[in-house]
Motif scaffolding. Structure first.
Motif, PDB file in Angstrom:
ATOM      1  N   TYR A  73       0.826  -1.206   0.000  1.00  0.00           N
ATOM      2  CA  TYR A  73       0.000   0.000   0.000  1.00  0.00           C
ATOM      3  C   TYR A  73       0.857   1.251   0.000  1.00  0.00           C
ATOM      4  CZ  TYR A  73      -3.778  -3.165   1.232  1.00  0.00           C
ATOM      5  OH  TYR A  73      -4.699  -4.194   1.226  1.00  0.00           O
ATOM      6  N   TYR A 116      -3.829   5.547  -0.546  1.00  0.00           N
ATOM      7  CA  TYR A 116      -4.713   6.454   0.189  1.00  0.00           C
ATOM      8  C   TYR A 116      -3.992   7.766   0.435  1.00  0.00           C
ATOM      9  CZ  TYR A 116      -7.162   2.077   1.133  1.00  0.00           C
ATOM     10  OH  TYR A 116      -7.813   0.876   0.985  1.00  0.00           O
ATOM     11  N   TYR A 118      -4.091  10.470   3.227  1.00  0.00           N
ATOM     12  CA  TYR A 118      -4.644  10.722   4.563  1.00  0.00           C
ATOM     13  C   TYR A 118      -4.587  12.221   4.841  1.00  0.00           C
ATOM     14  CZ  TYR A 118      -5.484  10.390   9.585  1.00  0.00           C
ATOM     15  OH  TYR A 118      -6.015  10.521  10.852  1.00  0.00           O
ATOM     16  N   TYR A 157      -7.643   6.652  -3.129  1.00  0.00           N
ATOM     17  CA  TYR A 157      -8.768   7.172  -2.349  1.00  0.00           C
ATOM     18  C   TYR A 157      -8.299   8.246  -1.370  1.00  0.00           C
ATOM     19  CZ  TYR A 157     -10.732   2.689  -3.845  1.00  0.00           C
ATOM     20  OH  TYR A 157     -11.152   1.619  -4.589  1.00  0.00           O
ATOM     21  N   THR A 158      -9.197   9.163  -1.063  1.00  0.00           N
ATOM     22  CA  THR A 158      -8.918  10.118   0.000  1.00  0.00           C
ATOM     23  C   THR A 158      -9.479   9.561   1.312  1.00  0.00           C
ATOM     24  OG1 THR A 158     -11.002  11.247  -0.401  1.00  0.00           O
ATOM     25  CG2 THR A 158      -9.075  12.115  -1.531  1.00  0.00           C
ATOM     26  N   HIS A 159      -8.856   9.950   2.405  1.00  0.00           N
ATOM     27  CA  HIS A 159      -9.307   9.503   3.720  1.00  0.00           C
ATOM     28  C   HIS A 159      -9.084  10.639   4.701  1.00  0.00           C
ATOM     29  CE1 HIS A 159     -10.052   6.263   6.757  1.00  0.00           C
ATOM     30  NE2 HIS A 159      -9.417   7.127   7.537  1.00  0.00           N
ATOM     31  N   LEU A 160     -10.113  11.006   5.432  1.00  0.00           N
ATOM     32  CA  LEU A 160      -9.998  12.130   6.357  1.00  0.00           C
ATOM     33  C   LEU A 160      -9.792  11.674   7.793  1.00  0.00           C
ATOM     34  CD1 LEU A 160     -12.877  14.432   5.101  1.00  0.00           C
ATOM     35  CD2 LEU A 160     -10.532  15.206   5.426  1.00  0.00           C
ATOM     36  N   GLY A 161      -8.837  12.283   8.460  1.00  0.00           N
ATOM     37  CA  GLY A 161      -8.695  12.101   9.893  1.00  0.00           C
ATOM     38  C   GLY A 161      -9.736  12.966  10.601  1.00  0.00           C
ATOM     39  N   SER A 176      -4.888   5.044  12.469  1.00  0.00           N
ATOM     40  CA  SER A 176      -6.066   5.860  12.208  1.00  0.00           C
ATOM     41  C   SER A 176      -6.752   5.422  10.911  1.00  0.00           C
ATOM     42  CB  SER A 176      -5.644   7.330  12.134  1.00  0.00           C
ATOM     43  OG  SER A 176      -6.751   8.155  11.949  1.00  0.00           O
ATOM     44  N   LEU A 177      -5.955   5.139   9.932  1.00  0.00           N
ATOM     45  CA  LEU A 177      -6.484   4.680   8.640  1.00  0.00           C
ATOM     46  C   LEU A 177      -7.168   3.313   8.772  1.00  0.00           C
ATOM     47  CD1 LEU A 177      -6.665   5.301   5.601  1.00  0.00           C
ATOM     48  CD2 LEU A 177      -4.252   4.764   5.396  1.00  0.00           C
ATOM     49  N   GLU A 178      -6.753   2.563   9.740  1.00  0.00           N
ATOM     50  CA  GLU A 178      -7.389   1.257   9.965  1.00  0.00           C
ATOM     51  C   GLU A 178      -8.629   1.370  10.849  1.00  0.00           C
ATOM     52  OE1 GLU A 178      -4.586  -1.619  11.397  1.00  0.00           O
ATOM     53  OE2 GLU A 178      -3.364  -1.514   9.579  1.00  0.00           O
TER      54      GLU A 178
ATOM     55  N   ARG B  18     -13.892   0.905  -0.299  1.00  0.00           N
ATOM     56  CA  ARG B  18     -12.542   1.410  -0.564  1.00  0.00           C
ATOM     57  C   ARG B  18     -11.459   0.656   0.187  1.00  0.00           C
ATOM     58  NH1 ARG B  18     -13.800   7.693   0.840  1.00  0.00           N
ATOM     59  NH2 ARG B  18     -15.172   8.119  -0.916  1.00  0.00           N
ATOM     60  N   TYR B  19     -11.881  -0.100   1.190  1.00  0.00           N
ATOM     61  CA  TYR B  19     -10.890  -0.698   2.087  1.00  0.00           C
ATOM     62  C   TYR B  19     -11.010  -2.215   2.106  1.00  0.00           C
ATOM     63  CZ  TYR B  19     -11.388   4.123   3.721  1.00  0.00           C
ATOM     64  OH  TYR B  19     -11.476   5.481   3.774  1.00  0.00           O
ATOM     65  N   GLN B  23     -13.396  -2.048   9.043  1.00  0.00           N
ATOM     66  CA  GLN B  23     -13.194  -1.114  10.146  1.00  0.00           C
ATOM     67  C   GLN B  23     -12.563   0.208   9.692  1.00  0.00           C
ATOM     68  OE1 GLN B  23     -11.332  -2.808  13.609  1.00  0.00           O
ATOM     69  NE2 GLN B  23     -10.790  -0.793  14.430  1.00  0.00           N
ATOM     70  N   SER B  24     -11.820   0.152   8.590  1.00  0.00           N
ATOM     71  CA  SER B  24     -11.198   1.376   8.081  1.00  0.00           C
ATOM     72  C   SER B  24     -12.219   2.465   7.780  1.00  0.00           C
ATOM     73  CB  SER B  24     -10.411   1.079   6.805  1.00  0.00           C
ATOM     74  OG  SER B  24      -9.100   0.688   7.122  1.00  0.00           O
ATOM     75  N   LEU B  27     -13.732   6.088  10.673  1.00  0.00           N
ATOM     76  CA  LEU B  27     -13.638   7.552  10.715  1.00  0.00           C
ATOM     77  C   LEU B  27     -14.526   8.208   9.648  1.00  0.00           C
ATOM     78  CD1 LEU B  27     -11.381   6.962  12.765  1.00  0.00           C
ATOM     79  CD2 LEU B  27     -10.104   8.857  11.802  1.00  0.00           C
ATOM     80  N   TYR B  66     -10.493  11.541  18.931  1.00  0.00           N
ATOM     81  CA  TYR B  66     -10.388  12.602  17.924  1.00  0.00           C
ATOM     82  C   TYR B  66     -11.220  13.829  18.309  1.00  0.00           C
ATOM     83  CZ  TYR B  66      -8.406   8.762  15.232  1.00  0.00           C
ATOM     84  OH  TYR B  66      -7.627   7.721  14.816  1.00  0.00           O
TER      85      TYR B  66
END
Ligand SMILES: Cc1cc2nc3c(=O)[nH]c(=O)nc-3n(C[C@H](O)[C@H](O)[C@H](O)COP(=O)(O)O)c2cc1C
Ligand code: SF4
Ligand code: FES
Lengths: 419, 156
Positions: A73, A116, A118, A157-161, A176-178, B18-19, B23-24, B27, B66
């Motif tokens: 990844y 991804y 992040y 892909y985009t992923h937001l915290g 966090s991504l998981e 997407r994952y 669980q991903s 968020l 968070y």
């Protein structure tokens, strides 16, 4: 010299047609004509170092990926949360396709099929723009199946915290991504061996990946010819604080700090006197004005007692009381400590409390030594680098500006006697 | 009762896709609810947990890590006012006080008409434009008292 910021203010650059017209996505043709390993060699030869803070050579990092283990990844670090730093946001918002192009080339080199980006949670706007750019890139065949006939399949892909400085640390980012709490992981294993979902993972900063297309186009040697012996290429520097023209500037590494502050950023506001500067974001030691002729590059800043870090140059004029600034940073690190390990969780709180006391006049001289003691007890004893980062501003402020502390303590003691 | 609309269900399916591991999507789903409702209720945590096969307690433990997720309702506009170093050097403290006074709320509080929630925030990556604030998804930079007035007064 403009590599990252070429045409950055051109209207509509975020649109794929305009991006293509000025040469965008050309590096992919070049990359696909070579073997993946060759691209890694080119990036190694370029000397490109990570722009997220640690400065680790990018090509070398890619070559550490566990051999023959798939899937792999890529996680692009767009968490940009280091106080003072705002360069990635400008790249993301104005030139999203440059990052996509860099990611595709990197994924080809590293044989990665899922990537991804992040984003820190507050970058919703940038992430929406990126989603649009990704869709455009898919339509043109720069993402998806068998990209330009190369055999590379890639989904991005985009992923937001959601608000946590520590998620910029690479292993916390992976957690966090998981879908976990963003606490750092024990290293080793490093992400290149065991990263996202336990698989080999490349993690790079936005700016790092944005340099890749130019390097693929022009060759590693050409990039390596720019800059100093150990600091190759160009760097975005976010100049903020007491300057007349704050902003992100692309410099050739090695440019003296004086030129950045006085030529690019227009000098100190109201022609005040320069007192101090933090060269690489809040986590690195601050320096005194007499260091202003140091070259802005990895080795020179290190020699001067600080670090290049994320490339955020924070400038302070003579009106600043360093204690006040340090108190704010101490608050930041206390607030952002994830609480996983004791020296950081307790140390950051203590430092903030003591600094607060000094600031409000309950301080006595001995407390400055106490602060140094805490710094000592935190240095290299924390689970992740945030602990050391928290020490940087406190220790350096005392080292170079002890008189600011003494003055404040004396003045406040004087006030107390007077009342 | 908390429900996802069928449109949201479709969106969720896309996000989860997407994952390689469900669980991903945790968020992203929390963000979806936070943006829709202004907070994440216990019922919402349960619904999210169901989608991702996670216990509500687990959802809650991740969520609490968070700062952008709120367990209590917030104002229509969430103001994040940066007070970190670059903004501090350019007068953020004074301007934040001014903003709080103007809104008639404490930092961290919500106005009585539930229109604004005001937070003091750490660096938001707009340091070259400090003082700055973010209101919902929009960044406002190079703030002055006049600008703050104008921005806040113009929000519907
Ligand atoms: C507390 C902490 C915060 C960090 N924040 C960021 C960040 O916001 N963005 C970033 O790119 N790297 C950040 N890093 C560095 C990453 O851990 C990692 O080194 C980097 O993303 C690797 O990419 P690079 O080699 O291209 O720089 C942070 C590190 C620490 C310890
Ligand atoms: S050093 Fe601080 S941020 Fe890092 S793991 Fe320990 S408590 Fe968490
Ligand atoms: S310090 Fe305010 S946005 Fe960075």
């Amino acid at each position: 010299m403009q590599i990252l910021f070429k045409n950055i203010d051109r209207k509509g650059l975020a649109n794929i047609d305009i991006y293509e017209k000025q040469g965008g996505y050309q590096s992919l043709k070049k990359a696909f004509a070579k073997k993946p390993e060759e691209i890694i060699e080119i990036v190694k030869a370029s000397g490109l170092r990570g722009r997220g803070g640690a400065g680790f050579p990018a090509g070398l990092k890619w070559s550490f990926l566990a051999k023959d283990v798939f899937p792999r990844y890529l996680a692009c670090n767009a968490d940009e949360s280091e106080p003072g730093t705002c360069k990635d946001r400008e790249l993301l918002e104005k030139n999203p396709h440059l990052l996509i192009e860099g990611i595709v080339a990197t994924c080809y080199a590293c044989q990665i099929e899922t990537a991804y980006i992040y984003f820190r949670g507050e970058f919703q706007h940038a992430s929406d723009l990126m989603d649009k750019a990704i869709e455009e890139a898919h339509k043109k065949g720069y993402l998806g199946k068998n990209i330009m006939g190369s055999g590379l399949d890639l989904d991005l892909y985009t992923h937001l915290g959601a608000g946590a400085y520590i998620c910029g640390e690479e292993s916390a980012l992976l957690n966090s991504l998981e879908g976990r709490r963003g606490e750092p992981r024990l290293k080793p294993p490093f992400p290149a061996v065991e990263g996202l979902y336990g698989q080999p993972t490349v993690i790079n900063n936005v700016e790092t990946l944005c340099a890749v297309p130019w390097i693929v186009n022009e060759g590693g040697e050409k990039y390596a010819a720019i800059g100093t012996e150990k600091s190759k290429g160009t760097k975005l520097v976010s100049v903020s604080g007491h300057v007349k023209k704050p902003g992100n500037y692309e410099i050739v590494l090695g440019m003296p700090v004086r030129e950045i502050i006085f030529d690019l950023a227009g000098g100190i506001r109201e022609d005040n006197r320069l007192k101090a500067f933090i060269p690489g974001g809040s986590s690195v030691p601050m320096l005194t004005a007499d260091k202003v002729d140091v070259g802005y590059d990895y080795e020179s800043l290190q020699e001067a007692g600080s670090m290049l870090g994320s490339g955020a140059l924070i400038v302070m004029d003579h009106t600043v009381n360093v204690v006040e600034v340090t108190l704010r940073l101490a608050y930041f690190y206390m607030h952002e400590s994830c609480g996983k390990c004791t020296p950081c969780r307790e140390g950051t709180r203590w430092m903030w409390q003591i600094l607060g006391k000094i600031q409000t006049g309950e301080g006595v001289g001995a407390q400055v030594d106490k602060l140094l003691d805490i710094c000592d007890n935190m240095s290299f004893k924390c689970f992740c680098p945030l602990g050391d980062a928290a020490v940087g501003p406190v220790a350096s402020s005392i080292k170079y500006f002890r008189s600011d502390y003494d003055e404040l303590i004396k003045k406040l003691e004087g006030d107390k006697v007077a009342t | 009762m908390f429900v996802f609309t069928s449109e949201e269900k479709n969106k969720i399916e896309k996000i989860v896709g997407r994952y390689p591991v469900k669980q991903s999507a945790l968020l992203p789903l929390l963000t979806l609810v936070q943006r829709r409702d202004g907070y994440v209720s216990p019922e919402a945590m349960e619904a999210i947990g169901k989608e991702l096969e996670l216990s509500p307690a687990y959802v809650q433990s991740v969520m609490s890590f968070y700062t952008m997720y709120h367990a209590q309702p917030t104002g229509k506009y969430i103001i994040l006012f940066c007070h970190n170093i670059s903004c501090q050097l350019n007068g953020a403290d004074e301007l934040l006080k001014y903003t709080a006074k103007k809104l008639g709320t404490d930092v961290g509080g919500t106005t009585t008409d539930k229109k604004f929630t005001l937070h003091q925030e750490e660096c938001l990556a707009a340091c070259c434009g400090g003082p700055m604030m973010r209101i919902n998804d929009t960044f406002y930079e190079n703030l002055t008292r006049e600008k703050v007035d104008q921005i806040l007064d113009s929000l519907p």
